[in-house]
Scaffold this motif. Structure first.
Motif, PDB file in Angstrom:
ATOM      1  N   LYS A 195      -4.721  12.022 -36.571  1.00  0.00           N
ATOM      2  CA  LYS A 195      -4.544  12.380 -37.979  1.00  0.00           C
ATOM      3  C   LYS A 195      -5.892  12.651 -38.653  1.00  0.00           C
ATOM      4  N   TYR A 196      -6.893  11.900 -38.233  1.00  0.00           N
ATOM      5  CA  TYR A 196      -8.255  12.095 -38.755  1.00  0.00           C
ATOM      6  C   TYR A 196      -9.219  12.206 -37.589  1.00  0.00           C
ATOM      7  N   LEU A 197     -10.194  13.075 -37.761  1.00  0.00           N
ATOM      8  CA  LEU A 197     -11.181  13.286 -36.708  1.00  0.00           C
ATOM      9  C   LEU A 197     -12.517  13.566 -37.386  1.00  0.00           C
ATOM     10  N   VAL A 198     -13.491  12.694 -37.141  1.00  0.00           N
ATOM     11  CA  VAL A 198     -14.827  12.884 -37.694  1.00  0.00           C
ATOM     12  C   VAL A 198     -15.772  13.004 -36.506  1.00  0.00           C
ATOM     13  N   THR A 199     -16.554  14.082 -36.492  1.00  0.00           N
ATOM     14  CA  THR A 199     -17.393  14.320 -35.329  1.00  0.00           C
ATOM     15  C   THR A 199     -18.659  15.066 -35.725  1.00  0.00           C
ATOM     16  N   GLN A 200     -19.583  15.138 -34.793  1.00  0.00           N
ATOM     17  CA  GLN A 200     -20.858  15.812 -35.049  1.00  0.00           C
ATOM     18  C   GLN A 200     -20.784  17.278 -34.648  1.00  0.00           C
ATOM     19  N   GLY A 208     -18.282  24.716 -40.628  1.00  0.00           N
ATOM     20  CA  GLY A 208     -17.197  25.490 -41.225  1.00  0.00           C
ATOM     21  C   GLY A 208     -15.832  25.238 -40.595  1.00  0.00           C
ATOM     22  N   ASP A 209     -15.818  24.479 -39.518  1.00  0.00           N
ATOM     23  CA  ASP A 209     -14.529  24.143 -38.890  1.00  0.00           C
ATOM     24  C   ASP A 209     -13.836  22.995 -39.610  1.00  0.00           C
ATOM     25  N   SER A 210     -14.544  22.344 -40.518  1.00  0.00           N
ATOM     26  CA  SER A 210     -13.949  21.237 -41.283  1.00  0.00           C
ATOM     27  C   SER A 210     -12.777  21.763 -42.100  1.00  0.00           C
ATOM     28  N   ALA A 211     -11.620  21.190 -41.883  1.00  0.00           N
ATOM     29  CA  ALA A 211     -10.381  21.652 -42.531  1.00  0.00           C
ATOM     30  C   ALA A 211      -9.262  20.720 -42.084  1.00  0.00           C
ATOM     31  N   VAL A 212      -8.074  20.990 -42.609  1.00  0.00           N
ATOM     32  CA  VAL A 212      -6.880  20.318 -42.091  1.00  0.00           C
ATOM     33  C   VAL A 212      -6.157  21.311 -41.189  1.00  0.00           C
ATOM     34  N   TYR A 213      -5.842  20.890 -39.987  1.00  0.00           N
ATOM     35  CA  TYR A 213      -5.151  21.734 -39.020  1.00  0.00           C
ATOM     36  C   TYR A 213      -3.707  21.256 -38.921  1.00  0.00           C
ATOM     37  N   PHE A 214      -2.788  22.189 -39.171  1.00  0.00           N
ATOM     38  CA  PHE A 214      -1.368  21.876 -39.112  1.00  0.00           C
ATOM     39  C   PHE A 214      -0.732  22.545 -37.903  1.00  0.00           C
ATOM     40  N   ALA A 230       2.168  16.449 -39.681  1.00  0.00           N
ATOM     41  CA  ALA A 230       1.524  15.804 -40.827  1.00  0.00           C
ATOM     42  C   ALA A 230       0.090  16.275 -41.058  1.00  0.00           C
ATOM     43  N   GLY A 231      -0.448  17.017 -40.114  1.00  0.00           N
ATOM     44  CA  GLY A 231      -1.803  17.540 -40.281  1.00  0.00           C
ATOM     45  C   GLY A 231      -2.853  16.669 -39.615  1.00  0.00           C
ATOM     46  N   SER A 232      -3.930  17.318 -39.193  1.00  0.00           N
ATOM     47  CA  SER A 232      -5.081  16.613 -38.616  1.00  0.00           C
ATOM     48  C   SER A 232      -6.312  17.035 -39.413  1.00  0.00           C
ATOM     49  N   ARG A 233      -6.900  16.067 -40.105  1.00  0.00           N
ATOM     50  CA  ARG A 233      -8.065  16.385 -40.947  1.00  0.00           C
ATOM     51  C   ARG A 233      -9.323  16.259 -40.114  1.00  0.00           C
ATOM     52  N   LEU A 234      -9.970  17.393 -39.895  1.00  0.00           N
ATOM     53  CA  LEU A 234     -11.205  17.435 -39.089  1.00  0.00           C
ATOM     54  C   LEU A 234     -12.405  17.525 -40.018  1.00  0.00           C
ATOM     55  N   THR A 235     -13.332  16.608 -39.837  1.00  0.00           N
ATOM     56  CA  THR A 235     -14.585  16.637 -40.600  1.00  0.00           C
ATOM     57  C   THR A 235     -15.735  16.745 -39.622  1.00  0.00           C
ATOM     58  N   VAL A 236     -16.511  17.807 -39.770  1.00  0.00           N
ATOM     59  CA  VAL A 236     -17.664  18.024 -38.893  1.00  0.00           C
ATOM     60  C   VAL A 236     -18.936  17.721 -39.686  1.00  0.00           C
ATOM     61  N   LEU A 237     -19.740  16.792 -39.168  1.00  0.00           N
ATOM     62  CA  LEU A 237     -20.963  16.359 -39.883  1.00  0.00           C
ATOM     63  C   LEU A 237     -22.204  17.033 -39.318  1.00  0.00           C
TER      64      LEU A 237
END
Lengths: 109, 114
Positions: B9-14, B84-90, B107-114
């Motif tokens: 559901k959530y993904l935070v990565t470099q 720029g890939d940070s988004a919610v993927y449905f 429900a969506g997967s929120r990807l945050t790229v740091l």
């Protein structure tokens, strides 16, 4: 090009009626959808119109005019839980969905 | 009994990492989709598969690769992640590709790229 236009944001009062408009330009047409999306959640299906006229479903109705490339979603007896984004999407001749950016509806007590 | 389930559901990565998002549907639908929803809430189709065959492949960087091992699963792998890939993927599914083709979304997967 293919395009869907709908207002960015609308505000209405609890208990009132609101109409959200959508105009579309597509290569061919095979129906128009309305989806509701609450903040942080997935879109859920509300209505589908392929013929001209009004489709009523409880408090929600959807209207289509193919000659005008126009649809609206009518919400009656507004409740606080109706605060959400409403997405309009038209299906083109290849049955691909063309999505609008959504209308954020804010309901005030 | 979730109809369309996607993980995580959530993904935070470099930046530069590779990540995957999995999707499964138990509705018996033939068609599955990946959508990207950016900060402006605009839903953009990325890919669509019908019975494991790719039918829609929009202008998406080839860092994105979908895989459909069977018609109930559609996974998304992303290489060399960018900011720029940070988004919610449905993920979504539908009975077929034509007609009153109602989409059921995960429900969506929120990807945050740091």
């Amino acid at each position: 090009g293919q395009n869907i236009d709908q207002p960015t944001e609308m505000t209405a009062t609890e208990g009132a009626i609101v109409q959200i408009n959508c105009t579309y330009q597509t290569s061919g047409f095979n129906g128009l959808f309305w989806y509701q999306q609450h903040a942080g959640e997935a879109p859920t299906f509300l209505s589908y119109n392929v013929l001209d006229g009004l489709e009523e479903k409880g408090r929600f109705s959807s209207f289509l005019s193919r000659s005008k490339g126009y649809s609206y979603l009518l919400l009656k007896e507004l409740q606080m839980k109706d605060s959400a984004s409403y997405l309009c999407a038209a299906t083109d001749s290849n049955y691909q969905l063309i999505w609008g950016a959504g209308t954020k509806l804010i309901i005030k007590p | 009994d979730t109809a369309v389930s996607q993980t995580p559901k959530y993904l935070v990565t470099q930046m530069g990492n590779d990540k995957s998002i999995k999707c499964e549907q138990n509705l018996g639908h033939d068609t599955m989709y990946w959508y990207k929803q950016d900060s402006k809430k605009f839903l953009k189709i990325m890919f669509s598969y019908n019975n494991k065959e790719l039918i829609i492949n929009e202008t998406v960087p080839n860092r994105f690769s979908p895989k459909s091992p069977d018609k109930a699963h559609l996974n998304l792998h992303i290489n060399s992640l960018e900011l720029g890939d940070s988004a919610v993927y449905f993920c979504a599914s539908s009975l077929g590709v034509a007609g009153a083709n109602v989409l059921t979304f995960g429900a969506g997967s929120r990807l945050t790229v740091l």
